[in-house]
Design a protein around this motif. Structure first.
Motif, PDB file in Angstrom:
ATOM      1  N   ALA A  42      46.261  44.295  32.972  1.00 41.17           N
ATOM      2  CA  ALA A  42      45.300  44.576  31.901  1.00 41.17           C
ATOM      3  C   ALA A  42      44.927  43.294  31.154  1.00 41.17           C
ATOM      4  O   ALA A  42      43.752  43.086  30.808  1.00 41.17           O
ATOM      5  N   GLN A  43      45.911  42.435  30.899  1.00 39.84           N
ATOM      6  CA  GLN A  43      45.613  41.167  30.236  1.00 39.84           C
ATOM      7  C   GLN A  43      44.703  40.287  31.085  1.00 39.84           C
ATOM      8  O   GLN A  43      43.792  39.632  30.582  1.00 39.84           O
ATOM      9  N   HIS A  46      41.215  41.758  30.980  1.00 42.69           N
ATOM     10  CA  HIS A  46      40.641  41.517  29.651  1.00 42.69           C
ATOM     11  C   HIS A  46      40.183  40.065  29.512  1.00 42.69           C
ATOM     12  O   HIS A  46      39.112  39.774  28.955  1.00 42.69           O
TER      13      HIS A  46
END
Length: 319
Positions: A42-43, A46
């Motif tokens: 997810a990082q 993002h």
């Protein structure tokens, strides 16, 4: 002393057998590792989406530009020609390596050893400057007269240099793939073919080589993935392939270097993914007869997963 089994307790005996729920083994480490991986993914996503440095609007502008697509076509042409030429050369080298002639075995071994030891970029640059070493090439009697000759500088275009360099390198690796496939054929098949009294060439074409293809084809398709990426080196012999076109546009538009690199990355991901799909179905095709059940396709895996989820949901609702 009695060996009779102990009577079941009252609570277990009271429940019907179908209503007794089997609890799976708890694996907290797996859940923690999964959560950590999901957070990292997810990082990463993002960062890709929110970082303005990537300039996704410029990425969309460059992705289908004619300059990039022309380079993509050249990449595909170089890959196709080098793959076919490299495979044919690899077959010849493998047969020479398995020959009973010590000269052929030595020459084949030396070629494979040399081309696998020399970096591909060195081979390409050497071929690019080949005209400086030999102005003309001729065919004739060694140390004697030449039957005909031709100007090397006119023949060696950028495309020819790129295809020849990649083919020479690819043939060295393909030779080991083909040789490994031939050696994987059971020795009993060779002896059975010889017992039939068939000529050597007929034995190889009709009996040995078709069985060797089961090992050769998947491994060579896997080799193609490396070949697709290696075509990016032809930029150094002045051939504007996909990477070369992006590099040239990056020199003209310095502010778009990162979007252009992203364009090249995505196109190479698409190409290698297509080759990987082909590799999967080729391996699945040649697995027939070698395994009891064919490996499931991604669509079959998805259907099985959905069916398992529905079955599990029905069991949970029944309890």
């Amino acid at each position: 002393m009695s060996l009779a089994p102990a009577p079941p307790d009252e609570e277990t005996a009271a429940k019907p057998l179908a209503a007794q729920r089997v609890l799976p083994l708890r694996r907290p480490g797996r859940w923690i590792a999964t959560a950590v991986v999901l957070v990292l993914v997810a990082q990463f996503v993002h960062g890709l989406v929110s970082n303005p440095f990537y300039q996704w609007d410029r990425f969309a502008y460059w992705f289908l530009r004619p300059t990039i697509l022309d380079g993509l076509v050249i990449t595909l042409e170089v890959t196709a020609l080098s793959a076919v030429s490299g495979l044919l050369g690899g077959i010849v080298l493998a047969l020479a390596r398995l020959s009973k002639s010590p000269v052929l075995r030595a020459v084949s071994w030396t070629y494979v050893w040399a081309l696998r030891s020399i970096p591909l970029i060195v081979v390409l640059i050497f071929l690019f400057n080949f005209s400086a070493l030999y102005k003309t090439l001729s065919v004739g009697v060694p140390f004697g007269p030449a039957f005909f000759s031709f100007d090397e500088s006119k023949l060696a275009t950028d495309m020819v240099v790129a295809v020849v360099g990649l083919s020479l390198n690819e043939a060295a690796y393909a030779a080991e793939v083909v040789r490994g496939g031939i050696l994987s054929v059971d020795q009993g098949q060779h002896e059975a073919a010889a017992a039939l009294g068939l000529p050597k060439g007929h034995q190889f074409r009709r009996i040995v080589f078709p069985q060797a293809l089961r090992s050769i084809t998947p491994n060579y398709v896997n080799q193609l993935i490396g070949l697709v990426k290696s075509t990016s080196l032809v930029f150094y012999v002045s051939l504007l392939d996909l990477f070369g076109s992006a590099q040239t546009m990056g020199s003209t538009y310095p502010g778009d270097i990162v979007p252009l690199l992203l364009v090249v990355t995505v196109w190479y991901l698409i190409l290698t993914s297509l080759v990987s799909v082909v590799q999967f179905y080729v391996e699945r095709y040649y697995a027939r007869g070698a395994t009891r059940a064919l490996p499931p396709t991604p669509l079959q895996k998805l259907r099985t997963g959905l069916a398992d989820l529905r079955a599990r949901a029905r069991r949970e609702a029944a309890v």
